[in-house]
Design an enzyme around this catalytic site. Structure first.
Site, PDB file in Angstrom:
ATOM      1  N   LYS A 119      -7.709   7.137  10.333  1.00 44.60           N
ATOM      2  CA  LYS A 119      -7.974   5.695  10.386  1.00 44.60           C
ATOM      3  C   LYS A 119      -8.390   5.223  11.786  1.00 44.60           C
ATOM      4  O   LYS A 119      -8.726   4.054  11.971  1.00 44.60           O
ATOM      5  CB  LYS A 119      -6.733   4.918   9.936  1.00 44.60           C
ATOM      6  CG  LYS A 119      -6.227   5.297   8.546  1.00 44.60           C
ATOM      7  CD  LYS A 119      -7.243   4.992   7.472  1.00 44.60           C
ATOM      8  CE  LYS A 119      -6.780   5.456   6.095  1.00 44.60           C
ATOM      9  NZ  LYS A 119      -5.574   4.774   5.632  1.00 44.60           N
ATOM     10  N   GLY A 141      -6.436  -3.007   0.089  1.00 47.21           N
ATOM     11  CA  GLY A 141      -5.558  -3.072  -1.076  1.00 47.21           C
ATOM     12  C   GLY A 141      -5.476  -4.457  -1.681  1.00 47.21           C
ATOM     13  O   GLY A 141      -4.811  -4.652  -2.706  1.00 47.21           O
ATOM     14  N   GLU A 151      -0.303 -10.484   3.827  1.00 54.11           N
ATOM     15  CA  GLU A 151       0.031  -9.588   4.935  1.00 54.11           C
ATOM     16  C   GLU A 151      -0.104 -10.303   6.267  1.00 54.11           C
ATOM     17  O   GLU A 151       0.782 -10.213   7.126  1.00 54.11           O
ATOM     18  CB  GLU A 151      -0.869  -8.352   4.899  1.00 54.11           C
ATOM     19  CG  GLU A 151      -0.538  -7.387   3.767  1.00 54.11           C
ATOM     20  CD  GLU A 151      -1.548  -6.266   3.631  1.00 54.11           C
ATOM     21  OE1 GLU A 151      -1.204  -5.242   3.032  1.00 54.11           O
ATOM     22  OE2 GLU A 151      -2.696  -6.420   4.102  1.00 54.11           O
ATOM     23  N   GLY A 177      -6.551  -4.892   4.331  1.00 52.76           N
ATOM     24  CA  GLY A 177      -6.899  -5.654   3.147  1.00 52.76           C
ATOM     25  C   GLY A 177      -7.660  -4.910   2.073  1.00 52.76           C
ATOM     26  O   GLY A 177      -8.019  -5.508   1.055  1.00 52.76           O
ATOM     27  N   ALA A 225      -2.662   0.223   7.771  1.00 56.58           N
ATOM     28  CA  ALA A 225      -3.938  -0.367   8.167  1.00 56.58           C
ATOM     29  C   ALA A 225      -5.059   0.542   7.699  1.00 56.58           C
ATOM     30  O   ALA A 225      -4.857   1.736   7.448  1.00 56.58           O
ATOM     31  CB  ALA A 225      -4.011  -0.567   9.680  1.00 56.58           C
ATOM     32  N   GLY A 240       0.814  -1.206   0.000  1.00 53.13           N
ATOM     33  CA  GLY A 240       0.000   0.000   0.000  1.00 53.13           C
ATOM     34  C   GLY A 240       0.845   1.252   0.000  1.00 53.13           C
ATOM     35  O   GLY A 240       2.065   1.213   0.185  1.00 53.13           O
ATOM     36  N   SER A 241       0.192   2.391  -0.189  1.00 49.72           N
ATOM     37  CA  SER A 241       0.917   3.647  -0.319  1.00 49.72           C
ATOM     38  C   SER A 241       1.666   4.024   0.950  1.00 49.72           C
ATOM     39  O   SER A 241       2.768   4.592   0.884  1.00 49.72           O
ATOM     40  CB  SER A 241      -0.061   4.767  -0.699  1.00 49.72           C
ATOM     41  OG  SER A 241      -1.100   4.883   0.269  1.00 49.72           O
ATOM     42  N   ASP A 298       3.731  -2.183   8.146  1.00 50.55           N
ATOM     43  CA  ASP A 298       2.616  -2.134   7.204  1.00 50.55           C
ATOM     44  C   ASP A 298       1.634  -1.058   7.636  1.00 50.55           C
ATOM     45  O   ASP A 298       1.698  -0.561   8.776  1.00 50.55           O
ATOM     46  CB  ASP A 298       1.909  -3.498   7.157  1.00 50.55           C
ATOM     47  CG  ASP A 298       1.204  -3.753   5.836  1.00 50.55           C
ATOM     48  OD1 ASP A 298       1.105  -2.819   5.011  1.00 50.55           O
ATOM     49  OD2 ASP A 298       0.744  -4.896   5.627  1.00 50.55           O
TER      50      ASP A 298
END
Length: 250
Positions: A140, A116, A122, A114, A102, A44-45, A100
């Site tokens: 988030k 993405g 993951e 998820g 979220a 992800g970004s 990672d």
């Protein structure tokens, strides 16, 4: 609806500010990576900032002997291009740290991931890690998982996927949620593992994500769900006032 140029400029400015804050949060997350570590590389970004940072530190010699375990084809390609040595869980079954992003974070640092499409890989990588460092922006944060009213993903096999979707929809543990097959244009979205994704949309925060996760996992045809419960050790939150670090209570 007509959007004035001034509003567009303001939105662009805000986007740049959030991207900058997330980059600093990612740099903070990479401080948990030490020379000799095996590192889970998220998708992800947001995670991409961390992958680039690790690549920079390897190139400068500030980090040495790093091995990355990517969680998607996209991350594999990015990390390879940045010169990060790579392996799989078959070759490196124990990781020192995973970094990672979220999609949602609750007060106990349980997260939804998820959106993405990489939730299975993951979760496999992050479960194998001694420490899971999560990076998010303050938008988030939710009071309960599902509270953003955005997708909670569930990866399912392609075989009889409509039947599996109906079984998920009928679960009392997710009552009130809408189950939808994720699409890529006119066709179902296909994960790196050649599976489909059912997205659950909740109208209000969940009362018990643990029961929902258990019930979803019990359905034959479900591969994995996007509830990452009791997994995050450290959450680094990019906000308007800077970067905050929260650790999960024991």
């Amino acid at each position: 609806m007509v959007v004035h140029a001034s509003k567009i400029d303001e939105l662009k400015r805000q986007a740049r500010e959030w991207a900058g804050a997330l980059r600093w949060a990612a740099y903070k997350a990479v401080e948990y990576v030490k020379s000799g570590h095996v590192v889970g590389l998220g998708t992800g970004s947001t995670a991409a900032f961390a992958v680039d940072r690790i690549g920079d530190l390897l190139a400068s010699g500030e980090l040495k002997d790093i091995v990355g375990v990517p969680t998607s084809v996209r991350t594999y390609e990015q990390a390879k291009a940045r010169g990060i040595p790579l392996a799989t869980l078959d070759e490196q079954p124990k990781l020192d740290v995973a970094i990672d992003g979220a999609d949602e974070v609750d007060p106990a640092l349980n997260v939804v991931k998820g959106r993405g499409g990489a939730l299975l890989r993951e979760k496999m990588v992050e479960e194998a890690s001694a420490k899971f460092v999560c990076i998010v922006d303050e938008t988030k944060l939710v009071e309960g998982l599902g509270g953003s009213r955005e997708a909670v993903p569930i990866e399912i096999v392609q075989f009889c996927h409509e039947h599996t979707l109906r079984r998920i929809q009928a679960l009392p543990e997710v009552a009130g949620a809408q189950a939808r097959l994720r699409k890529d244009g006119d066709k179902p979205y296909v994960t790196d593992n050649h599976n489909f994704i059912v997205d659950l949309y909740f109208e209000r925060p969940m009362s018990d994500a643990y029961k929902a996760a258990e019930a979803i996992s019990a359905i034959t045809g479900v591969v994995e769900h996007g509830f990452f419960l009791d997994m995050v050790d450290v959450c680094i939150i990019a906000g308007s006032d800077g970067v905050e670090v929260r650790a999960r209570s024991a």
